[in-house]
Design a protein around this motif. Structure first.
Motif, PDB file in Angstrom:
ATOM      1  N   MET A 181     -34.409 -22.290 -12.137  1.00 49.52           N
ATOM      2  CA  MET A 181     -33.599 -23.219 -12.912  1.00 49.52           C
ATOM      3  C   MET A 181     -33.852 -23.099 -14.416  1.00 49.52           C
ATOM      4  O   MET A 181     -32.937 -23.258 -15.220  1.00 49.52           O
ATOM      5  N   THR A 182     -35.085 -22.814 -14.801  1.00 52.00           N
ATOM      6  CA  THR A 182     -35.400 -22.665 -16.219  1.00 52.00           C
ATOM      7  C   THR A 182     -35.490 -21.202 -16.636  1.00 52.00           C
ATOM      8  O   THR A 182     -35.964 -20.900 -17.729  1.00 52.00           O
ATOM      9  N   ALA A 183     -35.046 -20.306 -15.777  1.00 49.41           N
ATOM     10  CA  ALA A 183     -35.046 -18.885 -16.143  1.00 49.41           C
ATOM     11  C   ALA A 183     -34.235 -18.687 -17.422  1.00 49.41           C
ATOM     12  O   ALA A 183     -33.112 -19.163 -17.528  1.00 49.41           O
ATOM     13  N   TYR A 184     -34.822 -17.989 -18.377  1.00 47.77           N
ATOM     14  CA  TYR A 184     -34.145 -17.799 -19.662  1.00 47.77           C
ATOM     15  C   TYR A 184     -33.210 -16.592 -19.606  1.00 47.77           C
ATOM     16  O   TYR A 184     -32.012 -16.706 -19.749  1.00 47.77           O
ATOM     17  N   ASN A 185     -33.777 -15.416 -19.426  1.00 45.38           N
ATOM     18  CA  ASN A 185     -32.954 -14.227 -19.167  1.00 45.38           C
ATOM     19  C   ASN A 185     -31.861 -14.032 -20.214  1.00 45.38           C
ATOM     20  O   ASN A 185     -30.678 -13.928 -19.887  1.00 45.38           O
ATOM     21  N   GLU A 186     -32.283 -13.970 -21.468  1.00 46.28           N
ATOM     22  CA  GLU A 186     -31.312 -13.770 -22.552  1.00 46.28           C
ATOM     23  C   GLU A 186     -30.430 -12.556 -22.276  1.00 46.28           C
ATOM     24  O   GLU A 186     -30.918 -11.506 -21.858  1.00 46.28           O
ATOM     25  N   SER A 244     -30.301 -31.997 -14.462  1.00 50.62           N
ATOM     26  CA  SER A 244     -31.695 -31.555 -14.380  1.00 50.62           C
ATOM     27  C   SER A 244     -32.257 -31.143 -15.734  1.00 50.62           C
ATOM     28  O   SER A 244     -33.476 -31.042 -15.896  1.00 50.62           O
ATOM     29  N   ARG A 245     -31.388 -30.889 -16.717  1.00 55.96           N
ATOM     30  CA  ARG A 245     -31.849 -30.411 -18.009  1.00 55.96           C
ATOM     31  C   ARG A 245     -31.135 -31.157 -19.132  1.00 55.96           C
ATOM     32  O   ARG A 245     -29.955 -31.513 -19.010  1.00 55.96           O
ATOM     33  N   ASP A 246     -31.842 -31.382 -20.242  1.00 54.14           N
ATOM     34  CA  ASP A 246     -31.272 -32.040 -21.413  1.00 54.14           C
ATOM     35  C   ASP A 246     -30.811 -30.968 -22.385  1.00 54.14           C
ATOM     36  O   ASP A 246     -31.571 -30.515 -23.250  1.00 54.14           O
ATOM     37  N   TYR A 247     -29.562 -30.536 -22.247  1.00 55.23           N
ATOM     38  CA  TYR A 247     -29.065 -29.428 -23.039  1.00 55.23           C
ATOM     39  C   TYR A 247     -28.940 -29.773 -24.516  1.00 55.23           C
ATOM     40  O   TYR A 247     -28.883 -28.876 -25.370  1.00 55.23           O
ATOM     41  N   LYS A 249     -31.114 -30.850 -26.415  1.00 53.47           N
ATOM     42  CA  LYS A 249     -32.352 -30.476 -27.103  1.00 53.47           C
ATOM     43  C   LYS A 249     -32.529 -28.964 -27.187  1.00 53.47           C
ATOM     44  O   LYS A 249     -33.537 -28.482 -27.694  1.00 53.47           O
ATOM     45  N   MET A 250     -31.566 -28.212 -26.675  1.00 51.67           N
ATOM     46  CA  MET A 250     -31.690 -26.752 -26.626  1.00 51.67           C
ATOM     47  C   MET A 250     -30.712 -26.114 -27.597  1.00 51.67           C
ATOM     48  O   MET A 250     -29.625 -26.626 -27.852  1.00 51.67           O
ATOM     49  N   ASN A 251     -31.103 -24.988 -28.143  1.00 49.73           N
ATOM     50  CA  ASN A 251     -30.232 -24.324 -29.121  1.00 49.73           C
ATOM     51  C   ASN A 251     -29.521 -23.099 -28.577  1.00 49.73           C
ATOM     52  O   ASN A 251     -28.579 -22.603 -29.196  1.00 49.73           O
ATOM     53  N   THR A 252     -29.938 -22.615 -27.422  1.00 50.77           N
ATOM     54  CA  THR A 252     -29.301 -21.413 -26.878  1.00 50.77           C
ATOM     55  C   THR A 252     -28.971 -21.540 -25.392  1.00 50.77           C
ATOM     56  O   THR A 252     -28.494 -20.580 -24.787  1.00 50.77           O
ATOM     57  N   GLU A 253     -29.231 -22.683 -24.800  1.00 54.40           N
ATOM     58  CA  GLU A 253     -28.931 -22.895 -23.385  1.00 54.40           C
ATOM     59  C   GLU A 253     -27.869 -23.985 -23.254  1.00 54.40           C
ATOM     60  O   GLU A 253     -27.945 -25.033 -23.883  1.00 54.40           O
ATOM     61  N   PHE A 254     -26.882 -23.705 -22.401  1.00 53.02           N
ATOM     62  CA  PHE A 254     -25.729 -24.598 -22.278  1.00 53.02           C
ATOM     63  C   PHE A 254     -25.321 -24.708 -20.809  1.00 53.02           C
ATOM     64  O   PHE A 254     -25.568 -23.792 -20.018  1.00 53.02           O
ATOM     65  N   PRO A 255     -24.651 -25.828 -20.447  1.00 51.96           N
ATOM     66  CA  PRO A 255     -24.204 -25.984 -19.057  1.00 51.96           C
ATOM     67  C   PRO A 255     -23.023 -25.093 -18.714  1.00 51.96           C
ATOM     68  O   PRO A 255     -22.750 -24.842 -17.547  1.00 51.96           O
ATOM     69  N   ASP A 256     -22.284 -24.634 -19.716  1.00 49.40           N
ATOM     70  CA  ASP A 256     -21.205 -23.674 -19.479  1.00 49.40           C
ATOM     71  C   ASP A 256     -21.111 -22.730 -20.670  1.00 49.40           C
ATOM     72  O   ASP A 256     -21.731 -22.940 -21.717  1.00 49.40           O
ATOM     73  N   ARG A 257     -20.354 -21.661 -20.534  1.00 49.52           N
ATOM     74  CA  ARG A 257     -20.269 -20.664 -21.593  1.00 49.52           C
ATOM     75  C   ARG A 257     -19.615 -21.242 -22.848  1.00 49.52           C
ATOM     76  O   ARG A 257     -18.785 -22.139 -22.770  1.00 49.52           O
ATOM     77  N   GLN A 258     -19.997 -20.668 -24.002  1.00 51.49           N
ATOM     78  CA  GLN A 258     -19.571 -21.200 -25.286  1.00 51.49           C
ATOM     79  C   GLN A 258     -18.627 -20.236 -26.013  1.00 51.49           C
ATOM     80  O   GLN A 258     -18.746 -19.012 -25.883  1.00 51.49           O
TER      81      GLN A 258
END
Length: 504
Positions: A181-186, A244-247, A249-258
């Protein structure tokens, strides 16, 4: 540097190249002398690959020497956590703790590490230094066998620590520590993984490198862009759960594509790789041609001896495992055709003009057919496209007693749009004897093969963080698995690659 070399190769003009040469000459003036002030040379090491490309284009060896100097400098800087450059990461984050030739483990920022390795591979290709390629072999094995996801993705964590306990971001953490769930995988890291493998393929000629290239291309790279081609992911997790995540507070992780990413490295890196991947499909061997990647195309090139070869490849790969290669023009003398048999393709058959070849066909190797070829010769490759379960190494705690679904090079996931309303992904299990069938749908998700079958919905569950367990009850659901790269193309959704399995 690289784009200027390509521009000259395509246009035969030097106006862009002249600018690149001035730039490289300045780098040489500043960084080649062994001065303390410039011992640390920057965050992202893409200039190493660029300098080698410039050397190949201009034949000026000082650019190769500078590329090698950049490699040699890493690991020589004295790490002082109290007196570092303000705002500049130190230690494993930027490969400064251990010299490359002594490295045994991939550490730090995944993109920086893999660009560094790819640059070192380019230098080795020109110098042939054994210590360099020995280190690259160790690092490739460490990345792909202990720190890579089933999708070919790398860089397990957004924030964390290396095994030496240096602070790192967007990078490698401990071996087999593979959160879903928290896998980054840029997306860039995944692209870099395929770039590193492509260079290792050119050096070592082993099919395992092309297996990783292909795994990335069809899964963790392609998931970084939507099917329409105008929205992007920076991070590519293997599981998402609503709430499950507070998006925020994140700068590069999002619930859907941007539409746009503030750190806009991944979108152009992805699309330029798609544009150039035709150049990865084939390689020249000493006396022949290697087929690295399968896909419909036409090839017109020259072998190492200068002779012309032209061929056509026809296939519906990766949805189908049948490939037809027709030789259209070639030299009269004998030469070798090397065909990659993917590591998943056990039982592959290879025929020439309808007759099976005598060579043993082994998955995970190149099948070599050497003969006097002629115009009109047809090679057919038949790779079984079975649906299979894949489990993780026992040390990957996050996927113990779980499996993923794979068919050919494609990794599949299950997504909430294919489940009853309000069904939670975490309540879905799968039976070990589930019957799963492939179904190509030309009008679904851009034309894709889905996997249809039944899953189990846990109907009884308790409350609280820990709860007493009794024999659970189950409901059977008919659903479909979709290719991982297509997820999040139908609105925000829960998704998982791995499912808990019940063996019956």
């Amino acid at each position: 540097l690289t784009s200027a070399c390509i521009h000259t190769r395509i246009t035969k003009q030097c106006n862009f190249l002249d600018i690149a040469i001035k730039h490289a000459d300045l780098l040489y003036t500043i960084f080649y002398p062994d001065t303390k002030h410039y011992g640390r040379f920057g965050f992202n090491q893409t200039q190493i690959m660029g300098l080698v490309e410039l050397y190949r284009t201009t034949k000026n060896k000082k650019y190769l020497r500078l590329a090698e100097k950049f490699i040699n400098r890493r690991g020589t800087f004295k790490i002082d956590h109290q007196a570092t450059t303000k705002g500049y990461p130190i230690g494993d984050m930027v490969q400064e703790r251990t010299p490359l030739r002594k490295s045994t483990e991939a550490v730090g920022h995944a993109v920086l590490a893999l660009y560094y390795y790819a640059g070192a591979a380019e230098v080795y290709a020109e110098t042939g230094e054994q210590a360099l390629v020995d280190a690259l072999d160790r690092l490739w094995e460490n990345v792909t066998q202990k720190k890579m996801y089933i999708t070919g993705a790398v860089g397990q964590s957004h924030y964390g620590a290396s095994t030496n306990r240096d602070m790192i971001q967007e990078g490698f953490i401990d071996e087999y520590m593979m959160p879903n769930m928290t896998a980054y995988n840029e997306t860039c890291a995944n692209v870099c993984n395929s770039m590193f493998s492509y260079r290792m393929l050119g050096i070592q000629g082993a099919s395992k490198y092309a297996d990783v290239m292909e795994l990335v291309l069809y899964n963790s790279m392609l998931s970084g862009i939507n099917l329409k081609g105008d929205k992007y992911y920076y991070a590519n997790p293997l599981r998402t759960i609503h709430g499950s995540r507070d998006y925020e507070k994140m700068n590069t992780e999002f619930p859907d594509r941007q539409d746009y990413l503030n750190c806009f490295c991944c979108p152009p890196n992805l699309v330029r790789t798609v544009a150039k991947v035709s150049g990865w499909a084939y390689s020249l061997s000493e006396n022949g041609l290697s087929v690295n990647l399968y896909g419909g195309n036409k090839l017109a090139t020259k072998l190492v001896d200068g002779s012309t070869i032209k061929l056509t490849q026809e296939t519906q790969y990766p949805w189908e495992g049948s490939v037809k290669i027709t030789i259209q023009e070639c030299k009269k003398q004998s030469f070798a055709m090397q065909l990659r048999i993917p590591d998943w393709a056990e039982g592959t058959r290879v025929m020439v003009n309808g007759k099976e070849v005598g060579e043993q066909i082994i998955a995970g190797t190149f099948a070599t057919i050497k003969r006097r070829w002629k115009s009109g010769d047809i090679i057919t490759i038949d790779m079984p496209m079975e649906v299979s379960f894949v489990e993780g190494h026992p040390r990957i705690e996050e996927v113990r007693n779980q499996v993923a679904v794979k068919r050919g090079p494609i990794i599949y996931c299950i997504e909430s749009p294919d489940l009853p309303k309000d069904t939670k992904i975490v309540d879905i299990y799968i039976s070990g004897n589930a019957k799963l069938e492939a179904n190509y749908q030309p009008d679904f998700l851009g034309g894709s093969t889905t996997i249809n079958g039944t899953v189990l919905l846990r109907a009884s569950k308790g409350k609280g963080m820990y709860r007493k367990v009794k024999n659970p009850t189950w409901k059977t659901l008919k659903t479909q698995f979709v290719p991982y790269y297509t997820w999040s193309n139908r609105g925000q959704a829960e998704m998982t690659v791995f499912l808990p399995i019940i063996w019956k």
